[in-house]
Design an enzyme around this catalytic site. Structure first.
Site, PDB file in Angstrom:
ATOM      1  N   ASP A  25       0.802  -1.245   0.000  1.00 59.31           N
ATOM      2  CA  ASP A  25       0.000   0.000   0.000  1.00 59.31           C
ATOM      3  C   ASP A  25       0.829   1.287   0.000  1.00 59.31           C
ATOM      4  O   ASP A  25       0.574   2.207   0.796  1.00 59.31           O
ATOM      5  CB  ASP A  25      -0.944   0.018   1.206  1.00 59.31           C
ATOM      6  N   LYS A  55      -7.045  -5.050  -2.541  1.00 60.37           N
ATOM      7  CA  LYS A  55      -7.758  -5.524  -1.360  1.00 60.37           C
ATOM      8  C   LYS A  55      -8.712  -4.444  -0.864  1.00 60.37           C
ATOM      9  O   LYS A  55      -8.594  -3.269  -1.250  1.00 60.37           O
ATOM     10  CB  LYS A  55      -6.777  -5.913  -0.259  1.00 60.37           C
ATOM     11  N   CYS A  57      -1.755  -2.649   7.875  1.00 65.17           N
ATOM     12  CA  CYS A  57      -1.726  -3.500   6.684  1.00 65.17           C
ATOM     13  C   CYS A  57      -0.425  -4.294   6.552  1.00 65.17           C
ATOM     14  O   CYS A  57      -0.453  -5.453   6.131  1.00 65.17           O
ATOM     15  CB  CYS A  57      -1.985  -2.653   5.442  1.00 65.17           C
TER      16      CYS A  57
END
Length: 203
Positions: free
Chosen positions: A8, A106, A151
Site C-alpha cells: 500500500d 484488497k 496493513c
C-alpha cells in the site's frame, strides 16, 4: 526465490493524504533500492469502493477513528481513503513500479475491511496472493510499506500462517501508532517471523 511484497505505498497514506502516515514518503527511495535485491517484487493496493463500511462517513453520527463492531469484528472507522480510480489510490509517483510483477488489490468488498494482502479481516475471502507465491515456489517473503501497525503487520502475520519464511524490513515501513506497531512486532516475533533493517539483509 526471494520475494519482496510492497504494501500500500499509495498517495492517501503519504503526508498530505487522506489517511497520512507520518514520514511515509521517506520509505520510497529505500524501497526502490531494495527492489534490486529481489527475484520477485509484488505490490498490494488498498482499493475501496465509494461508501466503504470502514469509512466513518458511511455511519451516521460516527467520527473518524471510532471503534465499532462491524459484522462481529472490531472495526476502526477511517477517513475516506484509497477510493478506486482516484489519485489517492494511486501509487506514490516516485515509487519505481517497473519491477513489480503483479498487483493484488484488497478492500474491494463494501461490507468488510481488508488490512492483509492475503485475506479480508474475517479470513472469508482470499486475494490469491498465497496461491500465487506457492505456485512460483516462493519460500522466503519480505515485507515493506504502509502502515506498519495495520496493513503491513497483518500481511506479515498471514504470511507466517501460510507457511512462508517471513521477514519484516522495519526501516522500510512507517506506522500510524508507535505503541500499536510495537505490539504487532512482538506478535510477529512470537509467531516465528523475523524483523530486520535493510542493512541486515544478507544477500
Amino acid at each position: 526465490m526471494k520475494t519482496l511484497v510492497l504494501i500500500d505505498i499509495q498517495n492517501d497514506f503519504m503526508p498530505g493524504g487522506a489517511l497520512a502516515v507520518e514520514k511515509g514518503n521517506e520509505i520510497v527511495p529505500l524501497v526502490n533500492e531494495l527492489q534490486k535485491k529481489f527475484d520477485l517484487v509484488i505490490a498490494t493496493q488498498d482499493w475501496h469502493a465509494n461508501g466503504h463500511s470502514s469509512f466513518a462517513s458511511a455511519h451516521r453520527d460516527a467520527k473518524v477513528f471510532d471503534l465499532i463492531k462491524l459484522n462481529g469484528l472490531d472495526q476502526v472507522l477511517w477517513p475516506d481513503h484509497c477510493v478506486q480510480n482516484t489519485p489517492g489510490a494511486e501509487f506514490h509517483p516516485e515509487l519505481d513500479t517497473n519491477r513489480i510483477e503483479t498487483i493484488f488489490r484488497k478492500g474491494t468488498d463494501l461490507s468488510i475491511d481488508s488490512y492483509s494482502g492475503f485475506y479480508d479481516n474475517a479470513h472469508l475471502k482470499s486475494t490469491g496472493l498465497s496461491g500465487y507465491l506457492k505456485e512460483k515456489g516462493v519460500q522466503n517473503v519480505y515485507f515493506a510499506g504502509l502502515a506498519g501497525d495495520y496493513c503491513v503487520a497483518y500481511s506479515v502475520l498471514d504470511s507466517i500462517a501460510e507457511g512462508f519464511n517471513t521477514t519484516l524490513i522495519e526501516d522500510a515501513t512507517r506506522a500510524i501508532d508507535k505503541e500499536g506497531f510495537d505490539q504487532m512486532k512482538l506478535e510477529i516475533l512470537r509467531k516465528g517471523g523475523t524483523i530486520l533493517n535493510s542493512a541486515e539483509l544478507e544477500f
